[in-house]
Design a protein around this motif. Structure first.
Motif, mmCIF file in Angstrom:
data_model
loop_
_atom_site.group_PDB
_atom_site.id
_atom_site.type_symbol
_atom_site.label_atom_id
_atom_site.label_comp_id
_atom_site.label_asym_id
_atom_site.label_seq_id
_atom_site.Cartn_x
_atom_site.Cartn_y
_atom_site.Cartn_z
ATOM 1 N N GLN A 261 0.819 -1.213 0.000
ATOM 2 C CA GLN A 261 0.000 0.000 0.000
ATOM 3 C C GLN A 261 0.854 1.265 0.000
ATOM 4 O O GLN A 261 0.375 2.328 -0.405
ATOM 5 C CB GLN A 261 -0.949 -0.008 1.197
ATOM 6 N N VAL A 262 2.102 1.168 0.430
ATOM 7 C CA VAL A 262 2.998 2.324 0.329
ATOM 8 C C VAL A 262 3.285 2.619 -1.146
ATOM 9 O O VAL A 262 3.357 3.777 -1.555
ATOM 10 C CB VAL A 262 4.303 2.078 1.118
ATOM 11 N N GLU A 263 3.424 1.573 -1.948
ATOM 12 C CA GLU A 263 3.609 1.768 -3.393
ATOM 13 C C GLU A 263 2.347 2.343 -4.024
ATOM 14 O O GLU A 263 2.419 3.231 -4.887
ATOM 15 C CB GLU A 263 3.992 0.446 -4.056
ATOM 16 N N ASN A 264 1.178 1.849 -3.603
ATOM 17 C CA ASN A 264 -0.068 2.413 -4.112
ATOM 18 C C ASN A 264 -0.202 3.880 -3.717
ATOM 19 O O ASN A 264 -0.640 4.722 -4.514
ATOM 20 C CB ASN A 264 -1.264 1.621 -3.594
ATOM 21 N N LEU A 265 0.189 4.197 -2.481
ATOM 22 C CA LEU A 265 0.137 5.587 -2.027
ATOM 23 C C LEU A 265 1.105 6.458 -2.825
ATOM 24 O O LEU A 265 0.817 7.641 -3.077
ATOM 25 C CB LEU A 265 0.442 5.663 -0.537
ATOM 26 N N SER A 266 2.233 5.908 -3.235
ATOM 27 C CA SER A 266 3.171 6.658 -4.079
ATOM 28 C C SER A 266 2.483 7.132 -5.352
ATOM 29 O O SER A 266 2.644 8.291 -5.770
ATOM 30 C CB SER A 266 4.376 5.781 -4.433
ATOM 31 N N LEU A 267 1.712 6.245 -5.969
ATOM 32 C CA LEU A 267 0.970 6.625 -7.175
ATOM 33 C C LEU A 267 -0.088 7.672 -6.849
ATOM 34 O O LEU A 267 -0.241 8.667 -7.570
ATOM 35 C CB LEU A 267 0.327 5.382 -7.790
ATOM 36 N N VAL A 268 -0.805 7.475 -5.743
ATOM 37 C CA VAL A 268 -1.840 8.436 -5.335
ATOM 38 C C VAL A 268 -1.253 9.833 -5.149
ATOM 39 O O VAL A 268 -1.797 10.831 -5.656
ATOM 40 C CB VAL A 268 -2.521 7.956 -4.038
ATOM 41 N N LEU A 269 -0.144 9.926 -4.443
ATOM 42 C CA LEU A 269 0.435 11.231 -4.153
ATOM 43 C C LEU A 269 1.046 11.876 -5.401
ATOM 44 O O LEU A 269 1.065 13.102 -5.523
ATOM 45 C CB LEU A 269 1.474 11.105 -3.036
ATOM 46 N N THR A 270 1.510 11.057 -6.332
ATOM 47 C CA THR A 270 1.975 11.614 -7.609
ATOM 48 C C THR A 270 0.795 12.127 -8.418
ATOM 49 O O THR A 270 0.888 13.159 -9.096
ATOM 50 C CB THR A 270 2.756 10.553 -8.401
ATOM 51 N N ILE A 271 -0.332 11.434 -8.345
ATOM 52 C CA ILE A 271 -1.548 11.932 -9.005
ATOM 53 C C ILE A 271 -1.978 13.261 -8.399
ATOM 54 O O ILE A 271 -2.311 14.215 -9.123
ATOM 55 C CB ILE A 271 -2.682 10.886 -8.892
ATOM 56 N N ILE A 272 -1.980 13.357 -7.066
ATOM 57 C CA ILE A 272 -2.347 14.612 -6.406
ATOM 58 C C ILE A 272 -1.390 15.727 -6.829
ATOM 59 O O ILE A 272 -1.813 16.853 -7.134
ATOM 60 C CB ILE A 272 -2.335 14.444 -4.873
ATOM 61 N N THR A 273 -0.102 15.424 -6.861
ATOM 62 C CA THR A 273 0.888 16.411 -7.305
ATOM 63 C C THR A 273 0.576 16.883 -8.718
ATOM 64 O O THR A 273 0.637 18.087 -9.020
ATOM 65 C CB THR A 273 2.303 15.801 -7.259
ATOM 66 N N THR A 274 0.224 15.963 -9.595
ATOM 67 C CA THR A 274 -0.092 16.306 -10.986
ATOM 68 C C THR A 274 -1.342 17.166 -11.071
ATOM 69 O O THR A 274 -1.393 18.142 -11.832
ATOM 70 C CB THR A 274 -0.266 15.025 -11.816
ATOM 71 N N LEU A 275 -2.367 16.835 -10.281
ATOM 72 C CA LEU A 275 -3.600 17.633 -10.291
ATOM 73 C C LEU A 275 -3.341 19.069 -9.851
ATOM 74 O O LEU A 275 -3.971 20.009 -10.349
ATOM 75 C CB LEU A 275 -4.637 16.995 -9.370
ATOM 76 N N VAL A 276 -2.407 19.232 -8.914
ATOM 77 C CA VAL A 276 -2.112 20.560 -8.372
ATOM 78 C C VAL A 276 -1.220 21.367 -9.311
ATOM 79 O O VAL A 276 -1.386 22.582 -9.448
ATOM 80 C CB VAL A 276 -1.454 20.423 -6.983
ATOM 81 N N THR A 277 -0.295 20.691 -10.000
ATOM 82 C CA THR A 277 0.738 21.417 -10.750
ATOM 83 C C THR A 277 0.546 21.431 -12.258
ATOM 84 O O THR A 277 1.074 22.309 -12.936
ATOM 85 C CB THR A 277 2.123 20.820 -10.454
ATOM 86 N N HIS A 278 -0.175 20.475 -12.820
ATOM 87 C CA HIS A 278 -0.329 20.414 -14.275
ATOM 88 C C HIS A 278 -1.426 21.388 -14.708
ATOM 89 O O HIS A 278 -2.557 21.312 -14.221
ATOM 90 C CB HIS A 278 -0.682 18.996 -14.720
ATOM 91 N N PRO A 279 -1.143 22.302 -15.632
ATOM 92 C CA PRO A 279 -2.126 23.335 -16.004
ATOM 93 C C PRO A 279 -3.461 22.770 -16.476
ATOM 94 O O PRO A 279 -4.524 23.309 -16.113
ATOM 95 C CB PRO A 279 -1.423 24.101 -17.127
ATOM 96 N N LEU A 280 -3.451 21.703 -17.271
ATOM 97 C CA LEU A 280 -4.705 21.152 -17.785
ATOM 98 C C LEU A 280 -5.561 20.558 -16.671
ATOM 99 O O LEU A 280 -6.791 20.562 -16.761
ATOM 100 C CB LEU A 280 -4.420 20.078 -18.835
ATOM 101 N N CYS A 281 -4.929 20.040 -15.638
ATOM 102 C CA CYS A 281 -5.669 19.481 -14.504
ATOM 103 C C CYS A 281 -6.153 20.580 -13.565
ATOM 104 O O CYS A 281 -7.328 20.607 -13.172
ATOM 105 C CB CYS A 281 -4.797 18.507 -13.736
ATOM 106 N N ALA A 282 -5.246 21.463 -13.187
ATOM 107 C CA ALA A 282 -5.579 22.507 -12.212
ATOM 108 C C ALA A 282 -6.755 23.357 -12.682
ATOM 109 O O ALA A 282 -7.589 23.780 -11.865
ATOM 110 C CB ALA A 282 -4.353 23.372 -11.956
ATOM 111 N N SER A 283 -6.854 23.580 -13.991
ATOM 112 C CA SER A 283 -7.930 24.432 -14.509
ATOM 113 C C SER A 283 -9.294 23.760 -14.435
ATOM 114 O O SER A 283 -10.324 24.432 -14.491
ATOM 115 C CB SER A 283 -7.635 24.812 -15.964
#
Length: 483
Positions: A261-283
């Motif tokens: 589940q730590v590996e699964n959480l790694s993917l989750v937190l990278t997704i959250i990072t992408t949602l916050v930082t990627h312009p197409l997601c953040a908008s």
């Protein structure tokens, strides 16, 4: 009923229904996609968003697969959307499959309720899975969890072929986040598919286990104990994660069990990072999303629960005399997930080895499998019985081979005959007590048949199929229902 992977039927029927427009995160993978969607949804709910989640297969009832803010959709909402989709299916003669029907019902529910964000788990594969009909403009990003061998009859006989099919959910100009992989070849295949699609490839950053810190995590909880009357669960997993989305390293507690589940959480937190930082997601996210999610992400991680995945429960059994038992429930349905379950049980044994009062431990496995060639019972079950050692106490292993109740709306799903499971157990390990249910006849009552033994701590492990897990939760619900 044969499985016919295609997007033609669902696309045709969807064209006669209200269009789907909710911002959507699409998650494929062999193992872990349910856990990833669960953690994402928990983080979003903690951040004040209205969240739709779609997982399959369902557990106790078909409504369990459609969640609004982590609660099963109401029967009224489900029935209304189901009636609308069924009516259109009959009017236009599209003859969609059961899963295509359920997918459309879920998306109609989410659209009608105007949820802020939707998290969707692929049913099987990716490229031709019913969930992949969702319009490009609705997809925020796509993600892929661990890829391993499963459903080879439909997806291919190698991890490379399976990865190619699963990476088929990539969308043009949208981020595609790849989770941590067991096989190095997977990344090369996925990169190629993503580049050909003109999507943006992102590899997950690793979350790290850390030592328990009283100043961050509070007092260390009591020592793990299996005693059903005074059960104490294993402690949460302290983790740390660093990315551009977090001003400081994120330190949190993960209560989902298992190092995977730590590996699964790694993917989750990278997704959250992408949602916050990627312009197409953040908008596409609601106003103030970044601030809210960063403020509440620890709560979301801590609150994440996922029934039937290394879940502990207390159950009362009557044979040979009434008593409470501790049950570990896990839908370990393929070799990779069985290896994960075996590793977790070994870790539990190690934790118990530190208890000077432990003398004997009985592990009772209640196992059922669904018939899914070319996968065999040996493929799935042999990892469960790898040798374990303890310096302090003896371990007795018992196995009950059973069948599961046919899942609602899925008459093509059948149990492997218990006699085949028993033959696999005999071939894999010696000296194991074995109880074998009938290959035919009554199913009711199989789960309750466990034998007690004075002076031994015991752990009953229900595993092998999510459909057996569903039977367990039906039994648990009957016990917990008011008289």
């Amino acid at each position: 009923m044969a499985i016919n992977l295609s997007l033609e039927r669902i696309r045709l029927l969807s064209s006669h229904l209200p269009p789907y427009s909710r911002p959507t995160i699409h998650v494929a993978g062999t193992n872990g996609k349910g856990s990833v969607t669960c953690m994402l949804s928990s983080i979003f709910v903690a951040s004040g968003l209205t969240v739709g989640r779609f997982n399959s297969p369902h557990l106790v009832s078909v409504q369990d697969s459609i969640l609004i803010n982590e609660q099963s959709v109401s029967l009224e909402e489900y029935s209304l959307s189901r009636a609308a989709v069924e009516s259109a299916d009959q009017d236009y003669g599209t003859e969609v499959s059961s899963f295509e029907m359920l997918t459309l019902v879920a998306l109609q529910v989410f659209e009608k309720l105007r949820v802020d964000v939707v998290v969707i788990e692929v049913g099987m594969g990716g490229r031709l899975d019913a969930t992949n009909y969702i319009p490009d403009e609705s997809i925020l990003l796509s993600a892929l969890t661990t890829v391993d061998l499963d459903h080879q009859l439909f997806l291919g006989n190698t991890v490379e072929l399976i990865a190619k099919e699963k990476a088929g959910i990539a969308r043009k100009n949208k981020p595609f986040v790849l989770g941590i992989q067991k096989y190095a070849a997977v990344e090369n295949v996925v990169r190629s598919v993503v580049e050909q699609t003109s999507a943006h490839f992102i590899a997950a950053h690793s979350a790290q286990r850390r030592a328990w810190d009283d100043t961050i995590d509070g007092p260390l909880p009591p020592t793990f104990s299996l005693d059903a009357e005074s059960f104490r669960p294993p402690p949460a997993q302290p983790i740390t994660f660093t990315s551009s989305a977090f001003p400081d390293s994120l330190s949190a507690l993960l209560y989902l069990n298992g190092s995977h589940q730590v590996e699964n959480l790694s993917l989750v937190l990278t997704i959250i990072t992408t949602l916050v930082t990627h312009p197409l997601c953040a908008s596409r996210m609601p106003s103030g999303f970044s601030e809210r999610v960063l403020e509440n992400i620890k709560t979301g991680i801590r609150n994440a629960t996922w029934r039937g995945r290394l879940s502990f429960h207390r159950l009362t059994v009557s044979s040979p005399s009434p008593r409470a038992i501790t049950v570990l429930v896990d839908g370990a349905h393929n070799r990779a997930s069985s290896e994960t379950l075996a590793s977790y049980v070994s870790n539990l044994v190690t934790m118990l080895d530190g208890n000077p009062q432990m003398r004997r431990l009985r592990l009772t496995y209640i196992l059922a499998l669904s018939h899914s060639p070319p996968k065999t019972p040996k493929d799935t079950l042999s990892p469960l019985f790898a040798s374990r050692s303890s310096t302090q106490f003896s371990i007795q292993t018992k196995v009950a081979a059973v069948r599961f109740t046919s899942p609602e709306g899925m008459p093509w799903v059948n149990s492997v005959p218990p006699s085949e499971i028993a033959a696999t157990v005999r071939e894999s390990v010696s000296g194991v007590g074995l109880w074998v249910a009938s290959d035919e006849g009554e199913i009711q009552g199989q789960l309750e048949r466990t034998e007690g033994e004075d002076g031994a701590q015991e752990l009953v492990i229900v595993a092998g199929s999510l459909y057996l897990v569903a039977d367990f939760y039906r039994l648990l619900a009957r016990q917990e229902a008011p008289c």
